[in-house]
Structures are given as structure tokens and as C-alpha cells.
Design an enzyme around this catalytic site. Structure first.
Site, PDB file in Angstrom:
ATOM      1  N   SER A 114      -9.916 -13.820  66.143  1.00 14.13           N
ATOM      2  CA  SER A 114     -11.245 -14.397  66.322  1.00 14.13           C
ATOM      3  C   SER A 114     -11.319 -15.605  65.403  1.00 14.13           C
ATOM      4  CB  SER A 114     -12.318 -13.379  65.952  1.00 14.13           C
ATOM      5  OG  SER A 114     -12.314 -13.199  64.556  1.00 14.13           O
ATOM      6  N   LYS A 115     -12.433 -16.280  65.446  1.00 11.90           N
ATOM      7  CA  LYS A 115     -12.621 -17.465  64.600  1.00 11.90           C
ATOM      8  C   LYS A 115     -12.362 -17.136  63.141  1.00 11.90           C
ATOM      9  CE  LYS A 115     -15.446 -21.245  65.724  1.00 11.90           C
ATOM     10  NZ  LYS A 115     -14.346 -21.844  66.383  1.00 11.90           N
ATOM     11  N   ARG A 116     -12.779 -15.923  62.773  1.00 10.91           N
ATOM     12  CA  ARG A 116     -12.733 -15.503  61.379  1.00 10.91           C
ATOM     13  C   ARG A 116     -11.297 -15.419  60.826  1.00 10.91           C
ATOM     14  NH1 ARG A 116     -12.319 -10.851  60.188  1.00 10.91           N
ATOM     15  NH2 ARG A 116     -12.606 -10.201  62.328  1.00 10.91           N
ATOM     16  N   ASN A 117     -10.365 -15.014  61.680  1.00  8.67           N
ATOM     17  CA  ASN A 117      -9.013 -14.791  61.152  1.00  8.67           C
ATOM     18  C   ASN A 117      -7.964 -15.707  61.765  1.00  8.67           C
ATOM     19  OD1 ASN A 117      -8.823 -13.691  63.638  1.00  8.67           O
ATOM     20  ND2 ASN A 117      -8.416 -11.605  62.986  1.00  8.67           N
ATOM     21  N   GLY A 118      -8.335 -16.902  62.061  1.00  8.58           N
ATOM     22  CA  GLY A 118      -7.311 -17.888  62.383  1.00  8.58           C
ATOM     23  C   GLY A 118      -7.328 -18.448  63.793  1.00  8.58           C
TER      24      GLY A 118
END
Ligand code: GLU
Length: 474
Positions: free
Chosen positions: A260-264
Site C-alpha cells: 500500500s502507499k504506507r509501505n512502498g
């Protein structure tokens, strides 16, 4: 199903995104695989926008989505921007088409109005959880006498429409990637097909549209696995064709959580702005959870030719930025000189003299991944260098005698780097690293980079003179 069977199917596949955000690598892999499977089999690829979530969807996001997919080169023959025999291709424009199917299910007793409120449903789920049961709709409104239901509807009481799942039986759900799974119908629970505001539920619109658009291959993320039995039941109840489903294993980020955006996960837009080549992304994604017969660069037609659903693995794939850069490097190597020039034009304009462009590109092409790298080399070659003090000290430590010999060699062979270095080698008694390292450092300010002889061809004489004079601060 065997590989031989796959190769005989002509697939009509689709990508059916909801325009609620920018597409990222995960969504796009699904699109790519659906596209490749269709093209490989000589079939059609359709783009359908599932824009019924009015709060989260927007026309601007839909336009951006089309732009990202076009940039990647996933061309569809039917879609919201192109029309086609099964238009419209935006679900919000298809709402009237769903009506007869609700009516058919109502008429055959396979759907019923449900008056349960959100609070009712919440309470029911809490109770089930507390009793250690899996939460599902227990069917309170299923037993309402038709006349009573009609009366409540006539009074204007809000109602959703639920599909009446048969109480008994087993449903076998084949999956091109996971094989067959069986579901006890009694476990499924009656699900909503039309919300009380009149909008279609995802299950419903998605399945009906696939049938109406004559889609026979649905590739989508593993997160949709549990939707599939419900959608098959619906299609069977309506006598509509059931496509083959294939659920792609998740892509995990660097923290082993779904990407997701959060992890890359960068959006395609961000990757495009960073300077990734669309072909590099397609090669990277084609190798993510899918095994080609060999791991090598493939142009579009070879991606199509060598793709096989039989080679999609079940293990979650892991996003690896290093691998992505690897494919980018191969992509840059594959560009012809004129493609390279087009790609870098905007970044180099005003920096590289036009009569230097070819030799400059040839010198640096093996050392760049992105246009900004090319720009840095252009600045390094054509503009005065500012060397950090540590580098200055390192150069001074080579001794003034060495630099005097270097300047003399340059004066004698200003245009011939090989003669220059041969002479400097003879005079200074140095060779290999001891000879080339200080030269590279003085000329470029860096320890590594493109072949020095090739860079030399690009460096303006005034810059060479200045740098060999250790005129360090200019
Ligand atoms: N709109 C759904 C999604 O974006 C489509 C799922 C499917 O491909 O069936 O997840």
C-alpha cells in the site's frame, strides 16, 4: 485446468477499477495480467469503470486512471473513452440495465426486500461474535410474507434487496490459480444486491456487467476470493454465463504487509514522474508472481507471447524496489539513441551543446537510470565543479608533481585521451588505479562513473584545464 486448455481459450478479459485513487503497482499488475492473457489468446481486453462509490470516486480520478493505463501501453478495445458494443463502460451510466435482473430475482423468489436497519445488523453481528459464530445475516426478512413486505415498501420504508442463498448444498468454485474450492451454501448468508439508496452492491453490478460484456476471464486480487461464490450463485440464479475466475496472490511490501502507499507502493503517476519507463514497469510486473520461461528483457510482443496463466504462482509476491531498478536499467540500455534523446531532451536542454549530444548520451547511457541522472552528468561535465574539501585534499595528496605531469601530458595530447594517459603513465611511473583514480576524481569529482575516455570526449577543454590545474574552487 491444463496449460493446453488455457492456450485454446480465447479470453475476453477486463480491468474494472474503481476510480477512488491513483493506480499503484498492485492494481496495475492485475490490469497487465488481464491484458496479457487476453492478447496472448487473441481475445479482447475491456476497461470498465466501477464508479458507484459516489463519495470516493471522481471524474478527475477516472481521467487520471485512463491516462496512467495509456501511458503503460495497456490498450483496450472497449472502454469509457472508446465506447464499444457493450457500452456504456461506466457503471453509473449502467444503472437502468440492472433493473430487469433485480426484477427477475424478485419474481423467482431468489431475492427479497430487507428492512433491517444498520443498527439491527450491527446488533446481530455483535451477538454472533459473542457466541463465537461467524457473522452473517441470519435471514430475518427472508420469511416476511410478500403482502407485508409490499405494504412496508408502499409506506416508503427504506429497504435493501437481498439475494436468497439456498440453505443447503455445496458450491464448487474453480479458480485458475488456486484450483477448486468448495463452499457450504449455508455458511454464506443472504447478501445485499441493491442498497437501500437504490445503488447496486459491488457483487451484483460487477457480476452482471461481466456477463453482459461477455467477459469470460476475471483476473483480480486475492482480496476478492470470498466474493466469487456469491457472484457465481447470482449468475447461476439469473441463467447468465459464469466467467473463469483467477485471483492473483497479494503483493507484499517491505514489512510483509499487503502493498500500500504506507509501505512502498508508489502510484504509477509518481513512478512516471521519477522517470521510470513504462516498458520497465511492465517487465518488472510481468515477473512479479509470474514466471516467464527465462528472466530477460521482453518487448511488448514477447511479454504477450510468453505470458501464461499456468505460470502465475500462489505465493505472495514481494515488492522489491531493487528489482524494479534492475528492469529500468535494462530498459534504458534497450533504448535506441533517438529514443534516448527524446526521453532526455527536456532534462538536458540548455546544458549539453547540441553538437555534443550524441557523444554525451553514448558516454553516460550505461550509468543512468533516470533523466535526472543524465542531468547531473550534464552539469558535471559542462558546468564548473565544486569539489568538497575531502576530495580537494585527496587530490592535493597526489602531489604537485603528478598534476604538473598531467597538465603537460594534456598540453601535448589535448585531443587524445589514450596518448595522454600513456604519456602520463610513462612519466609518473603509475598505472591502473593509481593513474586513473586521481584523474577521474579531478575531472568528474566522483570515484565512479562512465568510462573516462568517453567522458573525456565530452568535457570542454576549458573545463579540463581548470580541473587538472586543481583550480578547485572555481
Ligand atoms: N472494482 C473492483 C476493484 O477495484 C473490481 C474487482 C474485480 O476486478 O472484479 O477491486
Amino acid at each position: 485446468m491444463s496449460g493446453a486448455y488455457h492456450s485454446m481459450m480465447i479470453y475476453s478479459s477486463r480491468f474494472a477499477p474503481s476510480p477512488t485513487g491513483r493506480v499503484h503497482l498492485g492494481n496495475v499488475r492485475t490490469a497487465l495480467f488481464a491484458y496479457l492473457a487476453a492478447r496472448q489468446s487473441g481475445g479482447r481486453f475491456v476497461l470498465r469503470l466501477e464508479d458507484t462509490d459516489l463519495e470516493r470516486s471522481s471524474p478527475a480520478l477516472a481521467d487520471a486512471l485512463l491516462e496512467d493505463l495509456h501511458w503503460l501501453g495497456l490498450d483496450w478495445e472497449e472502454g469509457p473513452d472508446r465506447g464499444g458494443p457493450f457500452a456504456p463502460y461506466r457503471q453509473m451510466e449502467r444503472l437502468p440495465l440492472y433493473e430487469p435482473y433485480y426484477q427477475q430475482l424478485l419474481a423467482t423468489g431468489q431475492a427479497y426486500p430487507c428492512f433491517c436497519t444498520t443498527e439491527d445488523l450491527h446488533r446481530e453481528r455483535e451477538l454472533q461474535r459473542a457466541n463465537g459464530q461467524a457473522p452473517r445475516y441470519a435471514g430475518r426478512c427472508r420469511g416476511l410474507p410478500t403482502a407485508l413486505a409490499q405494504e412496508r415498501l408502499a409506506r416508503g420504508e427504506p429497504a435493501s434487496l437481498r439475494f436468497a442463498v439456498p440453505h443447503q448444498g455445496t458450491l464448487r468454485v474453480p479458480d485458475l490459480i488456486w484450483g477448486e474450492r468448495s463452499y457450504q451454501l449455508g455458511d454464506l448468508g443472504d447478501f445485499v444486491i441493491r442498497r437501500s439508496d437504490g445503488s447496486p452492491a459491488f457483487f451484483f453490478a460487477n457480476a452482471i456487467d461481466d456477463a453482459l460484456m461477455e467477459i469470460n476471464l476475471v483476473l483480480r486480487g486475492e482480496d476478492h476470493l470470498t466474493n466469487t461464490p456469491r457472484q457465481i450463485l447470482l449468475l447461476q440464479a439469473l441463467g447468465l454465463p459464469v466467467p473463469s475466475y483467477g485471483h492473483l496472490p497479494l503483493i507484499l511490501g517491505n514489512d510483509s504487509q499487503p502493498l500500500s502507499k504506507r509501505n512502498g507502493a508508489a502510484s504509477i503517476q509518481e513512478l512516471r514522474e521519477q522517470g521510470y519507463l513504462p516498458e520497465a514497469l511492465c517487465n518488472y510486473l510481468g515477473n512479479l508472481g509470474h514466471h516467464f520461461p527465462s528472466e530477460e528483457w521482453r518487448d511488448r510482443s514477447r511479454l504477450v507471447q510468453d505470458f501464461s496463466l499456468a505460470h502465475v504462482g500462489r505465493a505472495p509476491a514481494r515488492f522489491d524496489p531493487e528489482q524494479l531498478r534492475h528492469w529500468q536499467a535494462l530498459g534504458v540500455q534497450r533504448l535506441s539513441l533517438s529514443e534516448l534523446q527524446d526521453w532526455l531532451q527536456a532534462s538536458l536542454s540548455g546544458l549539453v551543446p547540441s553538437d555534443h549530444l550524441t557523444k554525451f548520451l553514448q558516454a553516460i547511457r550505461g550509468n543512468i537510470l533516470f533523466p535526472r541522472d543524465a542531468q547531473e552528468w550534464a552539469i558535471r561535465c559542462y558546468q564548473p565543479l565544486q569539489l568538497p574539501p575531502t576530495v580537494q585534499q585527496e587530490l592535493l595528496a597526489e602531489g604537485t608533481a603528478f598534476w604538473a605531469m598531467a597538465r603537460q601530458a594534456y598540453e601535448e595530447h589535448p585531443e587524445d585521451f589514450r596518448s595522454l594517459t600513456r604519456q602520463l603513465a610513462l612519466r609518473s611511473g603509475r598505472k591502473g588505479k593509481a593513474l586513473f583514480h586521481p584523474l577521474r576524481l579531478a575531472l568528474t569529482g566522483l570515484e565512479h562513473g562512465p568510462e573516462l575516455a568517453a567522458l573525456w570526449e565530452c568535457l570542454p577543454p576549458a573545463m579540463v584545464k581548470q580541473r587538472l590545474s586543481l583550480d578547485l574552487n572555481s
